[in-house]
Design a protein around this motif. Structure first.
Motif, mmCIF file in Angstrom:
data_model
loop_
_atom_site.group_PDB
_atom_site.id
_atom_site.type_symbol
_atom_site.label_atom_id
_atom_site.label_comp_id
_atom_site.label_asym_id
_atom_site.label_seq_id
_atom_site.Cartn_x
_atom_site.Cartn_y
_atom_site.Cartn_z
ATOM 1 N N UNK A 182 103.216 -64.599 64.202
ATOM 2 C CA UNK A 182 103.180 -63.934 65.508
ATOM 3 C C UNK A 182 104.318 -64.423 66.400
ATOM 4 N N UNK A 183 104.605 -65.731 66.323
ATOM 5 C CA UNK A 183 105.641 -66.300 67.172
ATOM 6 C C UNK A 183 107.031 -65.773 66.873
ATOM 7 N N UNK A 184 107.349 -65.628 65.590
ATOM 8 C CA UNK A 184 108.705 -65.181 65.240
ATOM 9 C C UNK A 184 108.842 -63.664 65.303
ATOM 10 N N UNK A 185 107.707 -62.962 65.312
ATOM 11 C CA UNK A 185 107.760 -61.493 65.336
ATOM 12 C C UNK A 185 108.410 -60.970 66.600
ATOM 13 N N UNK A 186 108.022 -61.509 67.757
ATOM 14 C CA UNK A 186 108.504 -60.974 69.029
ATOM 15 C C UNK A 186 110.027 -61.056 69.172
ATOM 16 N N UNK A 187 110.651 -62.217 69.001
ATOM 17 C CA UNK A 187 112.113 -62.259 69.156
ATOM 18 C C UNK A 187 112.852 -61.446 68.094
ATOM 19 N N UNK A 188 112.337 -61.436 66.865
ATOM 20 C CA UNK A 188 113.010 -60.677 65.799
ATOM 21 C C UNK A 188 112.945 -59.184 66.071
ATOM 22 N N UNK A 189 111.749 -58.698 66.425
ATOM 23 C CA UNK A 189 111.593 -57.266 66.700
ATOM 24 C C UNK A 189 112.398 -56.864 67.927
ATOM 25 N N UNK A 190 112.346 -57.680 68.962
ATOM 26 C CA UNK A 190 113.084 -57.375 70.189
ATOM 27 C C UNK A 190 114.584 -57.283 69.928
ATOM 28 N N UNK A 191 115.100 -58.153 69.086
ATOM 29 C CA UNK A 191 116.542 -58.204 68.837
ATOM 30 C C UNK A 191 117.017 -57.123 67.863
ATOM 31 N N UNK A 192 116.223 -56.890 66.812
ATOM 32 C CA UNK A 192 116.705 -56.011 65.745
ATOM 33 C C UNK A 192 116.151 -54.590 65.785
ATOM 34 N N UNK A 193 115.121 -54.328 66.596
ATOM 35 C CA UNK A 193 114.535 -52.993 66.600
ATOM 36 C C UNK A 193 115.532 -51.886 66.938
ATOM 37 N N UNK A 194 116.384 -52.028 67.957
ATOM 38 C CA UNK A 194 117.363 -50.961 68.225
ATOM 39 C C UNK A 194 118.269 -50.684 67.021
ATOM 40 N N UNK A 195 118.691 -51.735 66.324
ATOM 41 C CA UNK A 195 119.558 -51.560 65.152
ATOM 42 C C UNK A 195 118.804 -50.876 64.022
ATOM 43 N N UNK A 196 117.542 -51.260 63.842
ATOM 44 C CA UNK A 196 116.739 -50.663 62.771
ATOM 45 C C UNK A 196 116.508 -49.177 63.038
ATOM 46 N N UNK A 197 116.160 -48.854 64.279
ATOM 47 C CA UNK A 197 115.941 -47.448 64.624
ATOM 48 C C UNK A 197 117.221 -46.636 64.466
ATOM 49 N N UNK A 198 118.338 -47.241 64.852
ATOM 50 C CA UNK A 198 119.610 -46.545 64.713
ATOM 51 C C UNK A 198 119.966 -46.294 63.257
ATOM 52 N N UNK A 199 119.706 -47.284 62.395
ATOM 53 C CA UNK A 199 120.014 -47.146 60.971
ATOM 54 C C UNK A 199 119.130 -46.113 60.293
ATOM 55 N N UNK A 200 117.905 -45.952 60.812
ATOM 56 C CA UNK A 200 116.969 -44.997 60.219
ATOM 57 C C UNK A 200 117.045 -43.628 60.874
ATOM 58 N N UNK A 201 118.052 -43.440 61.715
ATOM 59 C CA UNK A 201 118.188 -42.152 62.385
ATOM 60 C C UNK A 201 117.287 -42.020 63.588
#
Length: 262
Positions: free
Chosen positions: A31-50
């Motif tokens: 749970x602790x590592x999920x928040x910073x990882x998702x916050x940082x990489x979610x825009x890139x992931x969404x962009x890569x998936x269209x």
């Protein structure tokens, strides 16, 4: 004191048998590592998936300060899924002993009710506090790596405030486990009440003063603003008063139900 230590050791032996000392810290690390990882990489992931088609990504998401992200770990992860996991992991803290007759057996020994309750709360609080702290520290490391650095003093101060809230969670769940006999009911009441306390934080200064969940809000404020709210210490003292009252109710309920041999 020796009886109290024996009761704590008994609880830890049971936690080892149930692998609670392993899976609970792992869950909070996740749970602790999920928040910073998702916050940082979610825009890139969404962009890569269209994901850019029809979805507006806030560019300020990855520009958040480290303290804000670490605060969201407490508010979005620990105060929601983490709180549920704590309540579920402790729903049988006393109910199990009542069901299998262990409570009646223990209290036929020269053990006081308050020693039994204290042993339960202290042992479960230690594992809960350790799990929350190690998950929080893992989040802190990722936040410092992916975002701006959070001052160590702010991190520790926020953790201390949050652990007061964790102590209330453990104490309240113990009381509910004493009163009710169904683990499902115990988990439901604990989760609904505790999350309800967290939801109403900020609605009124009077409510916040007597609401133990405000300790979580004070912890988040330290991380975001870098300063301690003047009401934080008062709120911590009120929370400790609530915990003492919870211990009194738990002690009275066990004694009144004739679990004691006297």
């Amino acid at each position: 004191m020796n009886k109290f230590i024996v009761l704590i050791k008994k609880e830890f032996v049971q936690m080892v048998r149930d692998f609670k000392v392993i899976w609970l810290p792992i869950v909070f690390i996740f749970l602790g590592i999920t928040q910073p990882i998702v916050t940082h990489y979610l825009p890139s992931i969404l962009g890569a998936l269209g994901g850019g088609q029809g979805i507006t990504i806030d560019p300020s998401m990855t520009a958040q300060k480290g303290g804000e992200v670490l605060a969201s770990t407490l508010g979005s992860q620990f105060d929601q899924l983490g709180l549920m996991i704590l309540a579920i992991s402790m729903m049988g803290i006393i109910q199990t002993d009542k069901a299998n007759g262990m409570l009646a057996f223990i209290l036929t020994r020269p053990v006081t009710v308050i020693s039994y309750i204290a042993g339960k709360i202290v042992s479960n609080y230690l594992i809960a506090a350790f799990s929350v702290a190690i998950g929080y520290f893992a989040s802190y490391l990722y936040v410092n790596y992916l975002f701006t650095d959070v001052p160590f003093s702010h991190m520790i101060t926020a953790l201390v405030f949050y652990l007061v809230w964790v102590l209330f969670i453990v104490s309240f769940t113990t009381m509910i486990s004493t009163i009710f006999n169904s683990q499902g009911i115990i988990a439901l009441i604990s989760i609904v009440f505790l999350i309800g306390c967290r939801i109403i934080v900020g609605l009124s200064t009077v409510i916040d003063f007597v609401n133990s969940a405000s300790m979580s809000k004070h912890a988040m404020e330290v991380l975001i603003t870098g300063s301690v709210n003047s009401k934080a210490i008062d709120n911590a003292l009120v929370t400790l008063v609530w915990i003492v009252l919870i211990l009194f109710v738990t002690n009275y309920w066990i004694a009144n139900k004739k679990f004691n041999h006297e």
